[in-house]
Design an enzyme around this catalytic site. Structure first.
Site, short mmCIF file in Angstrom:
data_model
loop_
_atom_site.label_atom_id
_atom_site.label_comp_id
_atom_site.label_asym_id
_atom_site.label_seq_id
_atom_site.Cartn_x
_atom_site.Cartn_y
_atom_site.Cartn_z
CB SER A 6 -0.96 -0.01 1.18
OG SER A 6 -0.23 -0.07 2.38
CG HIS A 49 -4.34 -1.62 -1.30
ND1 HIS A 49 -4.99 -0.41 -1.33
CD2 HIS A 49 -3.89 -1.76 -0.03
CE1 HIS A 49 -4.92 0.18 -0.15
NE2 HIS A 49 -4.25 -0.63 0.66
CE LYS A 107 -7.59 -1.73 1.61
NZ LYS A 107 -7.60 -0.73 2.66
N1 PLP Z 1 -4.74 -5.93 4.32
C1 PLP Z 1 -4.25 -4.93 3.57
C2 PLP Z 1 -3.16 -5.22 2.59
C3 PLP Z 1 -4.77 -3.62 3.70
O1 PLP Z 1 -4.27 -2.64 2.96
C4 PLP Z 1 -5.80 -3.40 4.63
C5 PLP Z 1 -6.37 -2.06 4.84
O2 PLP Z 1 -5.77 -1.04 4.73
C6 PLP Z 1 -6.27 -4.47 5.39
C7 PLP Z 1 -5.72 -5.72 5.20
C8 PLP Z 1 -7.36 -4.29 6.40
O3 PLP Z 1 -8.58 -4.24 5.74
P1 PLP Z 1 -9.90 -3.97 6.56
O4 PLP Z 1 -10.13 -2.50 6.52
O5 PLP Z 1 -10.97 -4.74 5.84
O6 PLP Z 1 -9.68 -4.49 7.93
#
Ligand code: PLP
Length: 393
Positions: A182, A210, A241
């Site tokens: 990210s 992502h 997202k």
């Molecule tokens: N995994 C990754 C790679 C993320 O970028 C994110 C959120 O930023 C998450 C997990 C967590 O997602 P959630 O908001 O559904 O908990």
């Protein structure tokens, strides 16, 4: 009341403020969309994960409303007692069909999906191999498991291979990676990871948060982007997202793995299920993505256009093909000043500085959506160019 505890915490908070690291949330006074209202004024939103523009889509809202009316506000229970509604089963079947895998199970977030995955599959006789820049939820999931931790330097598959060799005797081996990282928007070296997993008898798990609704012909993520269907054992992702921007996450893959998680995964066993409105919204979002693949091509066109235009005005953009477009600024203070100046010009973009990224690598992380118009992207680029000039960068 433990006054000493409060005193210590307060001292730490004051320290954060003194070091300009105290986070203040920007408050939106409108739905998440390409244009939002912040501080009473309209701004072009360039920092949201609303990649397909579905967070405020009328059909997603209608799906959520209908589910709310039919199934009520919540499950008032964990899944296995009386918190499984037909809606959960429909959503999980839809996710599995969308990804073309055997089965899926939802969690309240992808954070929970990762926490529900790693400690459940791995114990003290096992080893987990994790990219150093994996998401915090994977880091915490690994901390919760009793498996041996092998953290390989970011995308360094040679180091990973060595660790796999050194831990050949582990009962179970799991390689786990973000599909898209990210902070950089960079892709994991998935083909090589799949090859190493096969060579060393490890399972491969990819967090597609992502990448879902972003990459691949059908928006299935990096797994599809690299043509690795069937070679990635486990996919986790978020419904928060591209798939409607609400909340919720899932683990998807072989039915046996999903059945096992349903039996043993602690967030599944001991925490409430997804609220019906969230399920209904996510279902609608996946249906829209399946019916309108042009949203994916629109997103990819916007990404290439925005990247090109930023470069044209002399900004340093990290190479890549994802909607995460980091504009490299350098010093943290400069990035903060840049971000403020952009906001005054009607563009909201989030800056990241030290210690989130290394010293001297502060950046403004832009995120492009399918629903940004060319005019909005042009206005944003013009604001970038003007601020760059004003700040003599
Ligand atoms: N995994 C990754 C790679 C993320 O970028 C994110 C959120 O930023 C998450 C997990 C967590 O997602 P959630 O908001 O559904 O908990």
């Amino acid at each position: 009341m433990d006054r000493e505890l409060v005193r210590q915490l307060d001292a730490e908070l004051q320290q954060l403020k003194a070091e300009h690291r105290y986070r203040l949330a920007n408050e939106l006074q409108s739905p998440q969309a390409p244009k939002v209202t912040i501080d009473g004024a309209e701004r072009i939103m360039l920092s949201s994960n609303n990649y397909l523009g579905l967070a405020d889509a009328p059909r997603v809202i209608a799906g959520a409303k209908k589910a709310l009316e039919v199934f009520g506000n919540g499950t008032a229970s964990v899944r296995f007692i009386c918190g499984t509604m037909s809606l959960h089963r429909r959503l999980e079947a839809k996710i599995a069909e969308f990804l073309n895998v055997e089965a899926a199970v939802t969690f309240i977030s992808c954070w929970d999906a990762n926490i529900g995955l790693v400690p459940t599959l791995l114990g003290q006789d096992d080893a987990v191999f994790s990219d150093a820049l994996n998401h915090a939820s994977i880091v915490d999931a690994i901390r919760l498991s009793k498996a041996k931790r092998c953290i390989y330097p970011h995308t360094d598959t040679a180091a990973l291979e060595q660790m796999l060799q050194e831990n050949a005797s582990a009962r179970r081996k799991l390689i786990i990676t973000d599909g898209v990282f990210s902070m950089e928007g960079a892709l994991a070296p998935l083909p090589k990871l799949a090859e190493l997993a096969e060579k060393y008898g490890a399972a491969l798990a990819v967090d597609e948060s992502h990448a879902t609704g972003v990459l691949g012909q059908h928006g299935r993520g990096t797994t599809e982007h690299f043509g690795l269907a069937g070679r990635v054992d486990i996919q986790t992702s978020t419904l928060g997202k591209a798939l409607g921007g609400s909340c919720g996450g899932y683990v998807a893959g072989k039915k046996t793995i999903i059945d096992y998680l349903i039996q043993y995964s602690r967030p599944h066993l001991f925490s409430n299920a997804l609220p019906p409105a969230v399920c209904g919204g996510a279902l609608a979002a996946i249906e829209i993505l399946q019916a309108e693949p042009q949203r994916l091509s629109r997103l990819s066109e916007n990404v290439s256009y925005f990247r090109r235009q930023l470069q044209t005005v002399g900004l340093k953009v990290l190479d890549g093909q994802t909607p995460i477009v980091p504009v490299m600024i350098g010093e943290t203070a400069t990035a903060i000043a840049f971000q403020k100046a952009l906001l005054e010009k009607g563009v909201f973009v989030c800056g990241f500085g030290y210690p989130v990224v290394p010293q001297g690598h502060a950046r403004l992380r832009c995120q492009v959506c399918a629903t940004h118009t060319k005019e909005q992207l042009d206005r944003a680029v013009a604001a970038f160019a003007q601020v760059k000039k004003d700040m003599h960068l």
